[in-house]
Write a protein that holds these residues in place. Structure first.
Motif, PDB file in Angstrom:
ATOM      1  N   GLU A  17       0.828  -1.205   0.000  1.00 36.56           N
ATOM      2  CA  GLU A  17       0.000   0.000   0.000  1.00 36.56           C
ATOM      3  C   GLU A  17       0.865   1.258   0.000  1.00 36.56           C
ATOM      4  O   GLU A  17       0.536   2.257  -0.635  1.00 36.56           O
ATOM      5  N   PHE A  18       1.995   1.196   0.730  1.00 32.14           N
ATOM      6  CA  PHE A  18       2.903   2.346   0.766  1.00 32.14           C
ATOM      7  C   PHE A  18       3.543   2.568  -0.605  1.00 32.14           C
ATOM      8  O   PHE A  18       3.668   3.706  -1.066  1.00 32.14           O
ATOM      9  N   ILE A  19       3.903   1.483  -1.277  1.00 36.73           N
ATOM     10  CA  ILE A  19       4.459   1.595  -2.636  1.00 36.73           C
ATOM     11  C   ILE A  19       3.434   2.246  -3.554  1.00 36.73           C
ATOM     12  O   ILE A  19       3.756   3.153  -4.330  1.00 36.73           O
ATOM     13  N   ASN A  20       2.179   1.809  -3.441  1.00 34.15           N
ATOM     14  CA  ASN A  20       1.112   2.404  -4.259  1.00 34.15           C
ATOM     15  C   ASN A  20       0.927   3.880  -3.922  1.00 34.15           C
ATOM     16  O   ASN A  20       0.700   4.704  -4.819  1.00 34.15           O
ATOM     17  N   PHE A  21       1.010   4.213  -2.640  1.00 29.77           N
ATOM     18  CA  PHE A  21       0.891   5.602  -2.207  1.00 29.77           C
ATOM     19  C   PHE A  21       2.010   6.442  -2.839  1.00 29.77           C
ATOM     20  O   PHE A  21       1.760   7.527  -3.364  1.00 29.77           O
ATOM     21  N   LEU A  22       3.241   5.932  -2.772  1.00 33.46           N
ATOM     22  CA  LEU A  22       4.370   6.667  -3.375  1.00 33.46           C
ATOM     23  C   LEU A  22       4.156   6.826  -4.876  1.00 33.46           C
ATOM     24  O   LEU A  22       4.455   7.882  -5.443  1.00 33.46           O
ATOM     25  N   ALA A  23       3.617   5.803  -5.503  1.00 30.91           N
ATOM     26  CA  ALA A  23       3.361   5.873  -6.951  1.00 30.91           C
ATOM     27  C   ALA A  23       2.357   6.984  -7.264  1.00 30.91           C
ATOM     28  O   ALA A  23       2.504   7.694  -8.263  1.00 30.91           O
ATOM     29  N   THR A  24       1.340   7.144  -6.392  1.00 34.57           N
ATOM     30  CA  THR A  24       0.371   8.224  -6.636  1.00 34.57           C
ATOM     31  C   THR A  24       1.022   9.590  -6.470  1.00 34.57           C
ATOM     32  O   THR A  24       0.528  10.585  -7.004  1.00 34.57           O
ATOM     33  N   GLN A  25       2.136   9.627  -5.752  1.00 39.92           N
ATOM     34  CA  GLN A  25       2.897  10.867  -5.575  1.00 39.92           C
ATOM     35  C   GLN A  25       3.981  11.001  -6.667  1.00 39.92           C
ATOM     36  O   GLN A  25       4.810  11.906  -6.604  1.00 39.92           O
ATOM     37  N   SER A  26       3.971  10.052  -7.612  1.00 41.77           N
ATOM     38  CA  SER A  26       4.978   9.978  -8.692  1.00 41.77           C
ATOM     39  C   SER A  26       6.393   9.853  -8.138  1.00 41.77           C
ATOM     40  O   SER A  26       7.346  10.427  -8.651  1.00 41.77           O
ATOM     41  N   ILE A  27       6.537   9.057  -7.066  1.00 45.37           N
ATOM     42  CA  ILE A  27       7.847   8.812  -6.453  1.00 45.37           C
ATOM     43  C   ILE A  27       8.230   7.361  -6.735  1.00 45.37           C
ATOM     44  O   ILE A  27       7.541   6.429  -6.305  1.00 45.37           O
ATOM     45  N   THR A  28       9.324   7.191  -7.459  1.00 47.38           N
ATOM     46  CA  THR A  28       9.812   5.845  -7.768  1.00 47.38           C
ATOM     47  C   THR A  28      10.630   5.310  -6.589  1.00 47.38           C
ATOM     48  O   THR A  28      10.957   6.055  -5.659  1.00 47.38           O
ATOM     49  N   ALA A  29      10.991   4.032  -6.645  1.00 43.99           N
ATOM     50  CA  ALA A  29      11.794   3.414  -5.595  1.00 43.99           C
ATOM     51  C   ALA A  29      13.137   4.130  -5.462  1.00 43.99           C
ATOM     52  O   ALA A  29      13.604   4.395  -4.345  1.00 43.99           O
ATOM     53  N   ASP A  30      13.765   4.461  -6.603  1.00 46.23           N
ATOM     54  CA  ASP A  30      15.050   5.168  -6.558  1.00 46.23           C
ATOM     55  C   ASP A  30      14.894   6.551  -5.947  1.00 46.23           C
ATOM     56  O   ASP A  30      15.731   6.987  -5.135  1.00 46.23           O
ATOM     57  N   GLU A  31      13.813   7.238  -6.324  1.00 50.05           N
ATOM     58  CA  GLU A  31      13.572   8.569  -5.767  1.00 50.05           C
ATOM     59  C   GLU A  31      13.300   8.489  -4.263  1.00 50.05           C
ATOM     60  O   GLU A  31      13.728   9.366  -3.501  1.00 50.05           O
ATOM     61  N   TRP A  32      12.613   7.449  -3.832  1.00 50.09           N
ATOM     62  CA  TRP A  32      12.344   7.263  -2.408  1.00 50.09           C
ATOM     63  C   TRP A  32      13.647   7.056  -1.642  1.00 50.09           C
ATOM     64  O   TRP A  32      13.861   7.661  -0.591  1.00 50.09           O
ATOM     65  N   ASP A  33      14.522   6.208  -2.174  1.00 46.40           N
ATOM     66  CA  ASP A  33      15.830   5.994  -1.536  1.00 46.40           C
ATOM     67  C   ASP A  33      16.618   7.295  -1.464  1.00 46.40           C
ATOM     68  O   ASP A  33      17.251   7.598  -0.445  1.00 46.40           O
ATOM     69  N   ASN A  34      16.559   8.073  -2.528  1.00 44.48           N
ATOM     70  CA  ASN A  34      17.241   9.358  -2.569  1.00 44.48           C
ATOM     71  C   ASN A  34      16.654  10.322  -1.527  1.00 44.48           C
ATOM     72  O   ASN A  34      17.391  11.033  -0.836  1.00 44.48           O
ATOM     73  N   LEU A  35      15.332  10.351  -1.448  1.00 46.39           N
ATOM     74  CA  LEU A  35      14.666  11.208  -0.456  1.00 46.39           C
ATOM     75  C   LEU A  35      15.097  10.849   0.962  1.00 46.39           C
ATOM     76  O   LEU A  35      15.405  11.740   1.762  1.00 46.39           O
ATOM     77  N   PRO A  40      15.692  13.779   4.429  1.00 43.30           N
ATOM     78  CA  PRO A  40      14.960  12.953   5.396  1.00 43.30           C
ATOM     79  C   PRO A  40      13.694  13.623   5.931  1.00 43.30           C
ATOM     80  O   PRO A  40      12.703  12.944   6.202  1.00 43.30           O
ATOM     81  N   GLU A  41      13.701  14.953   6.032  1.00 41.92           N
ATOM     82  CA  GLU A  41      12.499  15.635   6.536  1.00 41.92           C
ATOM     83  C   GLU A  41      11.324  15.474   5.568  1.00 41.92           C
ATOM     84  O   GLU A  41      10.174  15.335   5.974  1.00 41.92           O
ATOM     85  N   LEU A  42      11.613  15.449   4.272  1.00 42.66           N
ATOM     86  CA  LEU A  42      10.566  15.240   3.276  1.00 42.66           C
ATOM     87  C   LEU A  42      10.079  13.782   3.310  1.00 42.66           C
ATOM     88  O   LEU A  42       8.879  13.523   3.191  1.00 42.66           O
ATOM     89  N   ALA A  43      11.002  12.860   3.501  1.00 38.44           N
ATOM     90  CA  ALA A  43      10.633  11.444   3.627  1.00 38.44           C
ATOM     91  C   ALA A  43       9.746  11.251   4.864  1.00 38.44           C
ATOM     92  O   ALA A  43       8.743  10.524   4.805  1.00 38.44           O
ATOM     93  N   GLU A  44      10.101  11.914   5.961  1.00 38.13           N
ATOM     94  CA  GLU A  44       9.298  11.835   7.192  1.00 38.13           C
ATOM     95  C   GLU A  44       7.882  12.357   6.933  1.00 38.13           C
ATOM     96  O   GLU A  44       6.901  11.784   7.417  1.00 38.13           O
ATOM     97  N   THR A  45       7.771  13.436   6.179  1.00 37.19           N
ATOM     98  CA  THR A  45       6.463  14.008   5.850  1.00 37.19           C
ATOM     99  C   THR A  45       5.634  13.012   5.062  1.00 37.19           C
ATOM    100  O   THR A  45       4.432  12.849   5.317  1.00 37.19           O
ATOM    101  N   GLU A  46       6.244  12.314   4.118  1.00 38.57           N
ATOM    102  CA  GLU A  46       5.527  11.307   3.330  1.00 38.57           C
ATOM    103  C   GLU A  46       5.028  10.170   4.225  1.00 38.57           C
ATOM    104  O   GLU A  46       3.901   9.697   4.069  1.00 38.57           O
ATOM    105  N   LEU A  47       5.860   9.749   5.189  1.00 39.21           N
ATOM    106  CA  LEU A  47       5.457   8.706   6.129  1.00 39.21           C
ATOM    107  C   LEU A  47       4.260   9.170   6.970  1.00 39.21           C
ATOM    108  O   LEU A  47       3.321   8.405   7.208  1.00 39.21           O
ATOM    109  N   ASP A  48       4.292  10.426   7.391  1.00 41.71           N
ATOM    110  CA  ASP A  48       3.206  10.985   8.196  1.00 41.71           C
ATOM    111  C   ASP A  48       1.908  11.081   7.394  1.00 41.71           C
ATOM    112  O   ASP A  48       0.835  10.742   7.895  1.00 41.71           O
TER     113      ASP A  48
END
Length: 155
Positions: A17-35, A40-48
């Motif tokens: 579900e989290f992968i699907n959520f990131l996809a709706t945000q147009s965030i790929t796996a590589d972009e997520w790792d980069n974030l 990290p503050e932006l990654a934390e916001t996505e988790l929240d």
């Protein structure tokens, strides 16, 4: 953040579900790792944001809550416009959270040591936040079997 962040275990359970959520945000796996590494503050916001979305969905679906302690049982039916509660108090030292105590309760429901109360309570402006606060205080979401049983018994 409106509710609380999901635990690590909950995120693991909701991995797809989290992968699907990131996809709706147009965030790929590589972009997520980069974030995670570089922002990290932006990654934390996505988790929240994801956590709040999950909580919102769960709370929208919740129909019954229970909170059981040693001498009290709080059973809630989360209706559309209000909460209906059945409260059971045990006035002796029987601990209904134990197998033996629960068995005693089943056998002595009409005993003078057992009191029943019923009440309705209106929601505040934020119904789901009301439900969430109850969960934070120890209530759990259920199918409502105990509520329905006691509702039939006393009504």
């Amino acid at each position: 953040m409106k509710y609380s962040r999901l635990t690590k275990e909950q995120f693991e359970e909701l991995h797809q579900e989290f992968i699907n959520f990131l996809a709706t945000q147009s965030i790929t796996a590589d972009e997520w790792d980069n974030l995670k590494q570089n922002k990290p503050e932006l990654a934390e916001t996505e988790l929240d944001v994801f956590s709040d979305l999950i909580w919102e969905g769960v709370l929208n679906q919740a129909e019954f809550l229970e909170h059981i302690s040693a001498q009290h049982m709080y059973l809630f039916h989360l209706r559309e416009d209000k909460m209906s509660a059945i409260v059971l108090n045990v006035k002796n030292d029987v601990d209904i959270t134990t197998k033996e105590g629960y068995q005693w309760l089943r056998e002595h429901l009409m005993d003078d040591n057992v009191e029943f109360f019923q009440a309705d309570k209106d929601y505040s402006d934020d119904k789901n936040l009301d439900k969430f606060k109850m969960i934070e205080q120890g209530a759990v979401i259920t199918k409502g079997d105990l509520y329905k049983y006691f509702d039939k018994l006393i009504n």
